[in-house]
Design a protein around this motif. Sequence first.
Motif, short mmCIF file in Angstrom:
data_model
loop_
_atom_site.label_atom_id
_atom_site.label_comp_id
_atom_site.label_asym_id
_atom_site.label_seq_id
_atom_site.Cartn_x
_atom_site.Cartn_y
_atom_site.Cartn_z
N ILE A 179 -3.57 -3.91 -6.07
CA ILE A 179 -3.69 -2.63 -6.05
C ILE A 179 -3.78 -1.76 -7.18
N VAL A 219 -10.17 1.07 -1.92
CA VAL A 219 -9.12 0.33 -2.67
C VAL A 219 -8.77 -0.95 -1.99
N LEU A 220 -8.53 -1.15 -0.78
CA LEU A 220 -8.11 -2.08 -0.11
C LEU A 220 -9.00 -3.44 -0.25
N ILE A 279 0.88 -1.22 -0.04
CA ILE A 279 0.05 0.11 0.18
C ILE A 279 0.86 1.19 -0.20
N GLU A 324 0.51 3.64 -3.21
CA GLU A 324 -0.30 4.83 -2.91
C GLU A 324 0.31 6.04 -2.35
N VAL A 382 -8.09 4.60 0.49
CA VAL A 382 -7.32 3.41 0.41
C VAL A 382 -7.88 2.45 1.04
N ALA A 394 -8.91 -4.94 -3.73
CA ALA A 394 -7.42 -5.64 -4.05
C ALA A 394 -7.26 -6.70 -2.97
#
Length: 434
Positions: free
Chosen positions: A311, A337-338, A239, A243, A333, A341
């Motif tokens: 990701i 996103v997390l 991450i 990111e 995130v 992913a």
Amino acid sequence: MTDKIEKMAQEKRARVRASLAKRRGKEGRFRFYGMGSIFLAFTFLVLLLGSIVSQGYTAFYTTEIRLTVDLSEENLGIEGKPLNDETLKYLGYRSVLADAIFDAMPDVTSRGDKRELFRFLSNGAEYDLRDRVAANPDLVGQEVEIWALAGDNVNQFNKGNIDGSLPESYRQFKDKHIGWFNQLKEDDRVRTVFNSRFFTNGDSRDAELAGIWGATVGSFYTLLVTLALSFPIGVAAAIYLEEFAPRNRITEIIEININNLAAVPSIVFGLLGLAVFLNFADLPRSAPVVGGLVLTLMTLPTIIISSRASIKAVPPSVRDAALGVGASKMQMVIHHVLPLAMPGMLTGTIIGMAQALGETAPLLMIGMVAFIVDIPSGPLDAATALPVQIYLWAENPEKGFVENTSGAIMVLLAFLALMNACAVILRKRLERRW
């Protein structure tokens, strides 16, 4: 002029047809070579698995001999002693078993033959009888019929792993032993049963008593430590790199080193664990916690690379939408996103853990190669792992350990196949197509 043009066109078409035929021939040969390579690889795989299964399936059953044991106080040597748990541990079970098998074979009279006949029984038969009497003290003073575990040579002969047609000088199981075995079999005193000890016992010097449970528990604690450390660290690193990390030379060096670490031989991580965790940090040798730390270092590059790929696969529109409604970058995130992913991250983690499960070299370097009989009760206890147990048994030339080696390989392959199947199913169920 028209004839000349037509002739040139015909020649050109002929050249094109010849070129197409040549190209199709090359494609056909390439396809044939590819199919041949796949067939050859599949053939070698089938031969390998066939060899392992043919040698290892016999580890899953064992031989027992039916005996009638006289558990009188005189035979057990219990006269004048209190009948409690401590006393029952140290009675004459060995002599009781010896008398029982001598009674079953009255034709064996000489002292040397009786000694060899007693080896028809495993050392575990004495412990089994002791445990049975300790669990039920009312058996003292009775005649009881039991099925006693056979010794390794008897067990291997019954399974067909010792060829009785070979010259006597080429085998430990002599002709007279074969005669005794056949007599016991004719008297219906021999049976073949499922070998539960193989799955419930720890290691042993006796092949018929050796099991994989201690190594399996050691592998479980090792992988537990590995998962507890590698997954959060690997995901957090992925991450950050994807990111938050600035795109500069330092970040490039970190990424290059992570990719290079994925290709480092596993024994190098073992040397690192030996130098840092054992010699410098003074952690307990041959403990799953040290094995887990070493395998964490080895597994981290795989998890980081797969997590970064997951990701990257999340569409930029998801990030833009989250930021557009006022979410901070961290909220974007964590909450958007997390979760998207995570399926790919879990798949990469399971594959990395499967790789760690089959590693031997780094565990050998940190001392998890010791002979350990007891089942570990925690990650700080001395233990071995399933691949290391296979390595130890493979060094032993006895036929019983040869089949144990192949049987343990079958169990390890089953675990690896299960973990990879879980990774595939997890990816199929949770992945989203954009």
